[in-house]
Design a protein around this motif. Structure first.
Motif, PDB file in Angstrom:
ATOM      1  N   GLN A 230       1.926  16.140   5.522  1.00 49.03           N
ATOM      2  CA  GLN A 230       2.194  14.757   5.139  1.00 49.03           C
ATOM      3  C   GLN A 230       1.820  14.562   3.672  1.00 49.03           C
ATOM      4  OE1 GLN A 230      -0.443  12.956   8.058  1.00 49.03           O
ATOM      5  NE2 GLN A 230      -1.876  12.447   6.435  1.00 49.03           N
ATOM      6  N   ALA A 231       2.456  13.602   3.043  1.00 51.83           N
ATOM      7  CA  ALA A 231       2.185  13.318   1.634  1.00 51.83           C
ATOM      8  C   ALA A 231       2.388  11.841   1.375  1.00 51.83           C
ATOM      9  CB  ALA A 231       3.097  14.147   0.730  1.00 51.83           C
ATOM     10  N   THR A 232       1.582  11.314   0.466  1.00 51.01           N
ATOM     11  CA  THR A 232       1.720   9.942   0.000  1.00 51.01           C
ATOM     12  C   THR A 232       1.700   9.944  -1.519  1.00 51.01           C
ATOM     13  OG1 THR A 232       0.635   8.997   1.941  1.00 51.01           O
ATOM     14  CG2 THR A 232       0.705   7.638  -0.035  1.00 51.01           C
ATOM     15  N   LEU A 233       2.696   9.332  -2.126  1.00 49.91           N
ATOM     16  CA  LEU A 233       2.726   9.138  -3.582  1.00 49.91           C
ATOM     17  C   LEU A 233       2.673   7.650  -3.849  1.00 49.91           C
ATOM     18  CD1 LEU A 233       4.871  10.809  -6.292  1.00 49.91           C
ATOM     19  CD2 LEU A 233       5.052   8.330  -6.001  1.00 49.91           C
ATOM     20  N   TRP A 234       1.847   7.242  -4.810  1.00 51.79           N
ATOM     21  CA  TRP A 234       1.733   5.829  -5.147  1.00 51.79           C
ATOM     22  C   TRP A 234       1.950   5.620  -6.647  1.00 51.79           C
ATOM     23  CZ3 TRP A 234      -2.558   8.806  -3.866  1.00 51.79           C
ATOM     24  CH2 TRP A 234      -3.498   8.990  -4.884  1.00 51.79           C
ATOM     25  N   ALA A 235       2.411   4.438  -6.991  1.00 50.70           N
ATOM     26  CA  ALA A 235       2.575   4.048  -8.390  1.00 50.70           C
ATOM     27  C   ALA A 235       2.227   2.576  -8.501  1.00 50.70           C
ATOM     28  CB  ALA A 235       4.001   4.300  -8.865  1.00 50.70           C
ATOM     29  N   ALA A 236       1.273   2.250  -9.355  1.00 57.03           N
ATOM     30  CA  ALA A 236       0.855   0.870  -9.574  1.00 57.03           C
ATOM     31  C   ALA A 236       0.930   0.577 -11.067  1.00 57.03           C
ATOM     32  CB  ALA A 236      -0.569   0.649  -9.071  1.00 57.03           C
ATOM     33  N   GLY A 237       1.529  -0.555 -11.417  1.00 53.21           N
ATOM     34  CA  GLY A 237       1.668  -0.925 -12.824  1.00 53.21           C
ATOM     35  C   GLY A 237       3.087  -0.842 -13.332  1.00 53.21           C
ATOM     36  N   LEU A 238       4.052  -0.589 -12.439  1.00 53.87           N
ATOM     37  CA  LEU A 238       5.459  -0.547 -12.842  1.00 53.87           C
ATOM     38  C   LEU A 238       5.953  -1.960 -13.143  1.00 53.87           C
ATOM     39  CD1 LEU A 238       6.730   1.958 -10.163  1.00 53.87           C
ATOM     40  CD2 LEU A 238       7.037   2.282 -12.633  1.00 53.87           C
ATOM     41  N   ASN A 239       6.753  -2.081 -14.196  1.00 57.15           N
ATOM     42  CA  ASN A 239       7.331  -3.383 -14.534  1.00 57.15           C
ATOM     43  C   ASN A 239       8.526  -3.727 -13.655  1.00 57.15           C
ATOM     44  OD1 ASN A 239       5.506  -3.960 -16.646  1.00 57.15           O
ATOM     45  ND2 ASN A 239       6.688  -2.693 -18.065  1.00 57.15           N
ATOM     46  N   ASP A 240       9.251  -2.710 -13.215  1.00 57.78           N
ATOM     47  CA  ASP A 240      10.474  -2.934 -12.433  1.00 57.78           C
ATOM     48  C   ASP A 240      10.438  -2.041 -11.201  1.00 57.78           C
ATOM     49  OD1 ASP A 240      13.003  -3.302 -11.399  1.00 57.78           O
ATOM     50  OD2 ASP A 240      14.005  -3.263 -13.349  1.00 57.78           O
ATOM     51  N   LEU A 241       9.884  -2.549 -10.123  1.00 52.58           N
ATOM     52  CA  LEU A 241       9.775  -1.773  -8.892  1.00 52.58           C
ATOM     53  C   LEU A 241      11.149  -1.480  -8.296  1.00 52.58           C
ATOM     54  CD1 LEU A 241       6.715  -3.521  -7.249  1.00 52.58           C
ATOM     55  CD2 LEU A 241       6.835  -1.112  -7.860  1.00 52.58           C
ATOM     56  N   THR A 261       8.742   2.457  -0.101  1.00 54.21           N
ATOM     57  CA  THR A 261       8.620   1.018   0.040  1.00 54.21           C
ATOM     58  C   THR A 261       7.784   0.495  -1.119  1.00 54.21           C
ATOM     59  OG1 THR A 261       8.035  -0.764   1.562  1.00 54.21           O
ATOM     60  CG2 THR A 261       6.515   1.071   1.421  1.00 54.21           C
ATOM     61  N   GLN A 262       7.733  -0.830  -1.263  1.00 55.08           N
ATOM     62  CA  GLN A 262       6.886  -1.433  -2.287  1.00 55.08           C
ATOM     63  C   GLN A 262       6.333  -2.750  -1.761  1.00 55.08           C
ATOM     64  OE1 GLN A 262       7.951  -4.344  -4.098  1.00 55.08           O
ATOM     65  NE2 GLN A 262      10.151  -4.405  -3.691  1.00 55.08           N
ATOM     66  N   ARG A 263       5.057  -2.978  -2.098  1.00 50.05           N
ATOM     67  CA  ARG A 263       4.370  -4.170  -1.597  1.00 50.05           C
ATOM     68  C   ARG A 263       3.210  -4.480  -2.528  1.00 50.05           C
ATOM     69  NH1 ARG A 263       4.285  -7.125   3.029  1.00 50.05           N
ATOM     70  NH2 ARG A 263       2.300  -8.044   3.705  1.00 50.05           N
ATOM     71  N   GLY A 265       3.124  -5.091  -5.545  1.00 49.39           N
ATOM     72  CA  GLY A 265       3.198  -4.416  -6.829  1.00 49.39           C
ATOM     73  C   GLY A 265       2.899  -2.930  -6.799  1.00 49.39           C
ATOM     74  N   VAL A 266       2.779  -2.366  -5.603  1.00 46.26           N
ATOM     75  CA  VAL A 266       2.494  -0.935  -5.457  1.00 46.26           C
ATOM     76  C   VAL A 266       3.690  -0.257  -4.790  1.00 46.26           C
ATOM     77  CG1 VAL A 266       0.949   0.807  -4.482  1.00 46.26           C
ATOM     78  CG2 VAL A 266       0.032  -1.397  -5.243  1.00 46.26           C
ATOM     79  N   LEU A 267       4.180   0.806  -5.396  1.00 47.78           N
ATOM     80  CA  LEU A 267       5.236   1.615  -4.794  1.00 47.78           C
ATOM     81  C   LEU A 267       4.598   2.744  -4.001  1.00 47.78           C
ATOM     82  CD1 LEU A 267       8.534   2.847  -6.345  1.00 47.78           C
ATOM     83  CD2 LEU A 267       6.961   4.519  -5.361  1.00 47.78           C
ATOM     84  N   LEU A 268       5.068   2.930  -2.765  1.00 53.53           N
ATOM     85  CA  LEU A 268       4.548   3.983  -1.900  1.00 53.53           C
ATOM     86  C   LEU A 268       5.700   4.830  -1.383  1.00 53.53           C
ATOM     87  CD1 LEU A 268       1.895   2.087   0.262  1.00 53.53           C
ATOM     88  CD2 LEU A 268       1.445   3.740  -1.554  1.00 53.53           C
ATOM     89  N   LEU A 269       5.594   6.131  -1.575  1.00 54.51           N
ATOM     90  CA  LEU A 269       6.547   7.083  -1.015  1.00 54.51           C
ATOM     91  C   LEU A 269       5.805   7.932   0.002  1.00 54.51           C
ATOM     92  CD1 LEU A 269       9.290   9.140  -2.705  1.00 54.51           C
ATOM     93  CD2 LEU A 269       7.537  10.350  -1.403  1.00 54.51           C
ATOM     94  N   ARG A 270       6.402   8.117   1.172  1.00 53.86           N
ATOM     95  CA  ARG A 270       5.762   8.885   2.244  1.00 53.86           C
ATOM     96  C   ARG A 270       6.643  10.066   2.641  1.00 53.86           C
ATOM     97  NH1 ARG A 270       0.644   6.344   3.314  1.00 53.86           N
ATOM     98  NH2 ARG A 270       0.967   4.091   3.464  1.00 53.86           N
TER      99      ARG A 270
END
Length: 307
Positions: A230-241, A261-263, A265-270
């Motif tokens: 399993q893997a989780t990638l996150w990104a916080a601080g994007l101007n255009d989700l 998904t995004q919630r 202001g945080v983008l999450l890839l699973r």
């Protein structure tokens, strides 16, 4: 070991680091700080590793600067986190703290996979705690190579990320359970993963995930579904989700064991599947697609990944 010697070691003080009973513990810690500084040659900004304090078997190699200079940005500092034992055993307690100051940019990775070894006969647990703080205007990329959990491993991984102001953070965690190629599945033990990401003290993402092969969730279709990676990638601080999600869907084949998904202001890839290589390739492709949107820089892979 004679009985007398065994009694001597078991009676050793807790803080000696050499106990062999159920209360033993081996601590290791690493504290890093990064700050943007002007260079002497031409006054351009470069991220410097301004503090590197360690205790026990945790180190860093010298900072690397493989990326091209860009106007208005501090040169990113690439640092490799070294744990010479290469894995965690019963009683290990690793703590990694990293602080990125305003306008600084740090890229942290590891030279190889981290191994979580089988617990000893007493079931003593290990622990790893990562505390990451990014101040206003700073950038942190947390890109460790995958973690491999051996059958019978017992412990807790915790990652706490504190962002301030316009701070940005992009990172991932990849977990492989067992060693299927060696016909050694993850059939016993328990690993608990905890993630927490806050912005100016406000929680954005809090998650707790127990990995216990004896629990119905581990094999149920409503949970782990028997997946070994399993893997989780996150990104916080994007101007255009929305644009980031579109970029991911363009860069990564639609058919696959992943979702985004995004919630708040945080983008999450699973990712949930059975291939470490597939999870690793997915995270790298996603990072390459998102990084230019987040920091206006193309992806620059740490050289250690090619060794």
């Amino acid at each position: 070991m004679t009985a007398e010697t065994a009694r001597h070691w078991q009676a050793a003080p807790v803080d000696s680091g050499h106990r062999f009973d159920a209360t033993r513990r081996w601590d290791a810690s690493l504290s890093l700080e990064f700050a943007a500084r002007a260079t002497d040659a031409d006054s351009r900004m470069r991220t410097r590793l301004t503090r590197a304090r360690h205790h026990g078997p945790l180190r860093v190699q010298r900072p690397f600067y493989p990326e091209p200079r860009l106007a208005g940005q501090a040169d990113p500092c690439h640092v490799y986190l070294l744990h010479p034992p290469g894995g965690l055993v019963s009683g290990d307690a690793l703590k990694i703290d990293a602080t990125v100051a305003p306008m600084a940019h740090a890229v942290l990775t590891t030279p190889a996979a981290t191994k979580l070894y089988r617990a000893d006969s007493r079931g003593v647990v290990w622990s790893q705690t990562n505390r990451l703080e990014v101040e206003d205007g700073g950038v942190l990329e947390w890109l460790p190579q995958e973690t491999i959990a051996f059958d019978g491993s017992r412990g807790e991984q915790r990652t706490d990320i504190d962002l301030h102001g316009s701070a940005r953070c992009l990172g991932w965690e990849i977990m492989a359970l067992g060693r299927p190629a060696s016909h050694l599945p993850f059939e016993s033990g328990r690993i608990e993963q905890r993630f927490q990401l806050t912005h100016d003290g406000r929680p954005l993402w809090i998650e707790r995930q127990p990995l216990d092969p004896m629990h119905p969730r581990f094999t149920g279709r409503w949970g782990q579904g028997g997946a070994t990676v399993q893997a989780t990638l996150w990104a916080a601080g994007l101007n255009d989700l929305r644009q980031a999600v579109d970029n991911l869907r363009d860069a990564i084949p639609a058919a696959g064991n992943w979702a985004v998904t995004q919630r708040h202001g945080v983008l999450l890839l699973r990712y949930l599947g059975d291939s470490r290589n597939e999870a690793w390739a997915l995270c790298r492709a996603a990072w390459q697609a998102i990084r230019p949107l987040m920091i206006a820089r193309d992806a620059c892979e740490p050289r250690i990944w090619r060794t």
